[in-house]
Motif scaffolding. Structure first.
Motif, PDB file in Angstrom:
ATOM      1  N   GLY A  33       0.801  -1.219   0.000  1.00 54.34           N
ATOM      2  CA  GLY A  33       0.000   0.000   0.000  1.00 54.34           C
ATOM      3  C   GLY A  33       0.831   1.264   0.000  1.00 54.34           C
ATOM      4  N   ALA A  34       1.882   1.299   0.813  1.00 54.17           N
ATOM      5  CA  ALA A  34       2.726   2.494   0.893  1.00 54.17           C
ATOM      6  C   ALA A  34       3.387   2.792  -0.440  1.00 54.17           C
ATOM      7  CB  ALA A  34       3.791   2.306   1.976  1.00 54.17           C
ATOM      8  N   PHE A  35       3.686   1.756  -1.204  1.00 51.00           N
ATOM      9  CA  PHE A  35       4.332   1.927  -2.508  1.00 51.00           C
ATOM     10  C   PHE A  35       3.357   2.529  -3.518  1.00 51.00           C
ATOM     11  CE2 PHE A  35       7.003  -0.789  -0.168  1.00 51.00           C
ATOM     12  CZ  PHE A  35       8.261  -0.731  -0.719  1.00 51.00           C
ATOM     13  N   MET A  36       2.101   2.092  -3.448  1.00 49.20           N
ATOM     14  CA  MET A  36       1.101   2.661  -4.348  1.00 49.20           C
ATOM     15  C   MET A  36       0.906   4.148  -4.046  1.00 49.20           C
ATOM     16  SD  MET A  36       0.541  -0.045  -6.034  1.00 49.20           S
ATOM     17  CE  MET A  36       2.036  -0.910  -5.505  1.00 49.20           C
ATOM     18  N   ARG A  37       0.882   4.482  -2.767  1.00 49.87           N
ATOM     19  CA  ARG A  37       0.622   5.873  -2.387  1.00 49.87           C
ATOM     20  C   ARG A  37       1.794   6.785  -2.767  1.00 49.87           C
ATOM     21  NH1 ARG A  37       1.482   9.614   1.616  1.00 49.87           N
ATOM     22  NH2 ARG A  37      -0.291  11.019   2.027  1.00 49.87           N
ATOM     23  N   THR A  38       2.987   6.424  -2.314  1.00 51.09           N
ATOM     24  CA  THR A  38       4.133   7.306  -2.548  1.00 51.09           C
ATOM     25  C   THR A  38       4.541   7.326  -4.017  1.00 51.09           C
ATOM     26  OG1 THR A  38       4.955   6.975  -0.308  1.00 51.09           O
ATOM     27  CG2 THR A  38       6.542   7.757  -1.948  1.00 51.09           C
ATOM     28  N   ASN A  39       4.709   6.157  -4.608  1.00 51.85           N
ATOM     29  CA  ASN A  39       5.292   6.088  -5.940  1.00 51.85           C
ATOM     30  C   ASN A  39       4.323   6.486  -7.043  1.00 51.85           C
ATOM     31  OD1 ASN A  39       7.387   5.152  -4.428  1.00 51.85           O
ATOM     32  ND2 ASN A  39       7.399   3.090  -5.268  1.00 51.85           N
ATOM     33  N   ILE A  40       3.032   6.201  -6.856  1.00 52.55           N
ATOM     34  CA  ILE A  40       2.054   6.539  -7.892  1.00 52.55           C
ATOM     35  C   ILE A  40       1.331   7.837  -7.557  1.00 52.55           C
ATOM     36  CG2 ILE A  40       0.019   5.759  -9.162  1.00 52.55           C
ATOM     37  CD1 ILE A  40       0.923   2.873  -8.633  1.00 52.55           C
ATOM     38  N   GLU A  41       0.656   7.860  -6.407  1.00 48.52           N
ATOM     39  CA  GLU A  41      -0.085   9.080  -6.048  1.00 48.52           C
ATOM     40  C   GLU A  41       0.861  10.259  -5.844  1.00 48.52           C
ATOM     41  OE1 GLU A  41      -2.918   8.589  -2.868  1.00 48.52           O
ATOM     42  OE2 GLU A  41      -3.333   6.523  -3.472  1.00 48.52           O
ATOM     43  N   GLY A  42       2.005  10.004  -5.234  1.00 50.33           N
ATOM     44  CA  GLY A  42       2.959  11.082  -5.005  1.00 50.33           C
ATOM     45  C   GLY A  42       3.488  11.656  -6.305  1.00 50.33           C
ATOM     46  N   THR A  43       3.822  10.798  -7.256  1.00 47.76           N
ATOM     47  CA  THR A  43       4.311  11.276  -8.549  1.00 47.76           C
ATOM     48  C   THR A  43       3.222  12.051  -9.279  1.00 47.76           C
ATOM     49  OG1 THR A  43       5.875   9.433  -8.707  1.00 47.76           O
ATOM     50  CG2 THR A  43       5.312  10.574 -10.759  1.00 47.76           C
ATOM     51  N   TYR A  44       1.992  11.551  -9.232  1.00 52.50           N
ATOM     52  CA  TYR A  44       0.864  12.275  -9.843  1.00 52.50           C
ATOM     53  C   TYR A  44       0.721  13.670  -9.227  1.00 52.50           C
ATOM     54  CZ  TYR A  44      -3.955  13.858 -10.216  1.00 52.50           C
ATOM     55  OH  TYR A  44      -5.073  14.629 -10.395  1.00 52.50           O
ATOM     56  N   THR A  45       0.792  13.751  -7.909  1.00 54.78           N
ATOM     57  CA  THR A  45       0.661  15.044  -7.229  1.00 54.78           C
ATOM     58  C   THR A  45       1.751  16.012  -7.675  1.00 54.78           C
ATOM     59  OG1 THR A  45      -0.338  13.988  -5.299  1.00 54.78           O
ATOM     60  CG2 THR A  45       0.592  16.180  -4.970  1.00 54.78           C
ATOM     61  N   LEU A  46       2.982  15.522  -7.757  1.00 55.27           N
ATOM     62  CA  LEU A  46       4.087  16.375  -8.183  1.00 55.27           C
ATOM     63  C   LEU A  46       3.914  16.828  -9.633  1.00 55.27           C
ATOM     64  CD1 LEU A  46       7.119  14.468  -6.630  1.00 55.27           C
ATOM     65  CD2 LEU A  46       6.206  16.665  -5.869  1.00 55.27           C
ATOM     66  N   LEU A  47       3.485  15.919 -10.496  1.00 56.09           N
ATOM     67  CA  LEU A  47       3.288  16.277 -11.903  1.00 56.09           C
ATOM     68  C   LEU A  47       2.235  17.368 -12.056  1.00 56.09           C
ATOM     69  CD1 LEU A  47       3.386  12.714 -13.489  1.00 56.09           C
ATOM     70  CD2 LEU A  47       4.973  14.584 -14.035  1.00 56.09           C
ATOM     71  N   GLU A  48       1.133  17.228 -11.333  1.00 59.72           N
ATOM     72  CA  GLU A  48       0.071  18.225 -11.435  1.00 59.72           C
ATOM     73  C   GLU A  48       0.509  19.565 -10.850  1.00 59.72           C
ATOM     74  OE1 GLU A  48      -3.786  17.965 -12.692  1.00 59.72           O
ATOM     75  OE2 GLU A  48      -1.936  17.668 -13.827  1.00 59.72           O
ATOM     76  N   SER A  79       4.875  -0.255  -9.203  1.00 61.95           N
ATOM     77  CA  SER A  79       4.543   1.121  -8.834  1.00 61.95           C
ATOM     78  C   SER A  79       5.483   2.111  -9.514  1.00 61.95           C
ATOM     79  CB  SER A  79       4.582   1.288  -7.309  1.00 61.95           C
ATOM     80  OG  SER A  79       5.895   1.171  -6.796  1.00 61.95           O
ATOM     81  N   LYS A  80       6.750   1.747  -9.672  1.00 60.82           N
ATOM     82  CA  LYS A  80       7.678   2.630 -10.382  1.00 60.82           C
ATOM     83  C   LYS A  80       7.367   2.657 -11.874  1.00 60.82           C
ATOM     84  CE  LYS A  80      10.721   4.715  -9.102  1.00 60.82           C
ATOM     85  NZ  LYS A  80      10.777   6.134  -8.650  1.00 60.82           N
TER      86      LYS A  80
END
Length: 352
Positions: free
Chosen positions: A94-109, A162-163
């Motif tokens: 779960g932590a990998f999905m949040r940081t690596n996917i959601e976190g990258t999406y947040t930074l991109l936006e 996730s990466k």
């Protein structure tokens, strides 16, 4: 001029920040959540340095990222922040999905919004540099050529999946929105400040404590090894001259089996700090292989050499000597990162 570095208190990120400020007076803003693998001690030498600003925070916090971009006006965002350990991804994906996917999406936006406010020159100069891994390509057979940038993605663990997802997001934000991105996929890093859950520092730390040296399966899993300062210099090269929307593979041209790595570490410890009880290799202990363990990774790093003139400065022989010597010279750092939670995790993962 300023750059924003996410995950800059982690292993690779902190080495990059230190390397950057050793080469340049350009200000660095470091954003790091300081989870178990983020360690502010890695950046202790920058205390009081006006060129460095540390901000503790989560890359999933859009308001925080927006504020940092608006206040600091960076010309580049270098994105290291990630959950990165395969074993942890198997037991807690779960932590990998949040940081690596959601976190990258947040930074991109957030980056897209900020980039849209820049004038024409600043807009053209801005870069979003996404730091990724060779594990997105899956596993190689012994006879296969090394991973090139054109290899299909075949991730085999929750971590690499996730990466891979984050790589695809970065590509999509470039092609859909025009965000100026570059992506680098690196092989296994090693060197100073490496958290001792990974192979090389775990072997050093356990050997010095007289503990078993756990080796998965038959120990014949092959990895390409990249000294962390070489990775930092490659990122500088890509940031300065990489083509927009392109991927560059970064490798050390050092394919070695895990068991050979362990034996090399043991031999160096025998040389630098001999144990009266006998050679450190006596502590090697084979443990049950982890699920879905990829057999071989190897990086074809000819593209970055051809286009940007980069090659690693360290051989494995020179890099591993520096690494072992650093751990021997920094026992206080090692002791402080080995919290009770970390010890409990190692015990659970490898057995008592």
């Amino acid at each position: 001029m300023t750059i924003l570095v996410t995950g800059g208190a982690g292993f690779i990120g902190s080495n990059f920040v230190l390397d950057w400020l050793a080469q340049s007076d350009e200000k660095v803003v470091t954003l790091d959540a300081l989870t178990y693998a983020g360690n502010l001690e890695n950046l202790a030498s920058l205390q009081g340095d006006a060129r460095h600003l540390f901000v503790q925070g989560d890359i999933c916090d859009r308001a925080l990222v927006d504020r940092l971009l608006a206040e600091q006006r960076p010309r580049a965002l270098i994105h290291f922040a990630a959950e990165s350990h395969v074993d942890r991804s198997i037991s807690g994906p779960g932590a990998f999905m949040r940081t690596n996917i959601e976190g990258t999406y947040t930074l991109l936006e957030a980056a897209r919004g900020y980039w849209g406010t820049l004038d024409a020159d600043a807009k053209a100069a801005f870069r979003f540099h996404h730091v990724s891994t060779d594990e997105v390509y899956g596993s190689l057979q012994a006879e296969d050529p090394p991973f090139a940038e054109t290899n299909a993605y075949e991730p085999n663990s929750p971590y690499s999946a996730s990466k891979a997802a984050s790589d695809h997001l970065v590509r999509a934000w470039h092609h859909t929105y025009g965000l100026p991105v570059v992506t680098t996929n690196c092989s296994n890093n090693y060197g100073p400040f490496h958290f001792p859950e990974k192979l090389i520092p775990l072997m050093i730390v356990n050997a010095l404590a007289g503990k078993p040296l756990p080796v998965y399966g038959d120990g014949q899993q092959i990895r390409d090894w990249l000294y962390v300062s070489d990775h930092a210099s490659a990122i500088r090269a890509v940031l300065a001259g990489g083509r927009l929307g392109e991927t560059y593979n970064i490798g050390g041209w050092n394919e070695m089996a895990n068991i050979d790595i362990v034996n090399t570490v043991c031999a160096l410890l025998d040389e630098f700090r001999p144990d009266p009880a006998g050679p450190y290799a006596r502590l090697i202990s084979y443990v049950k292989d982890r699920p879905g363990h990829d057999r071989r990774y190897a990086i074809d790093a000819r593209k970055i050499e051809r286009e940007l003139g980069w090659r690693p400065a360290e051989t494995f022989a020179s890099g591993i000597r520096k690494t072992v010597q650093w751990y021997l010279a920094n026992p206080e750092w090692v002791a402080r990162v080995q919290s009770g939670a970390y010890r409990d995790w190692v015990s659970k993962q490898y057995g008592n």
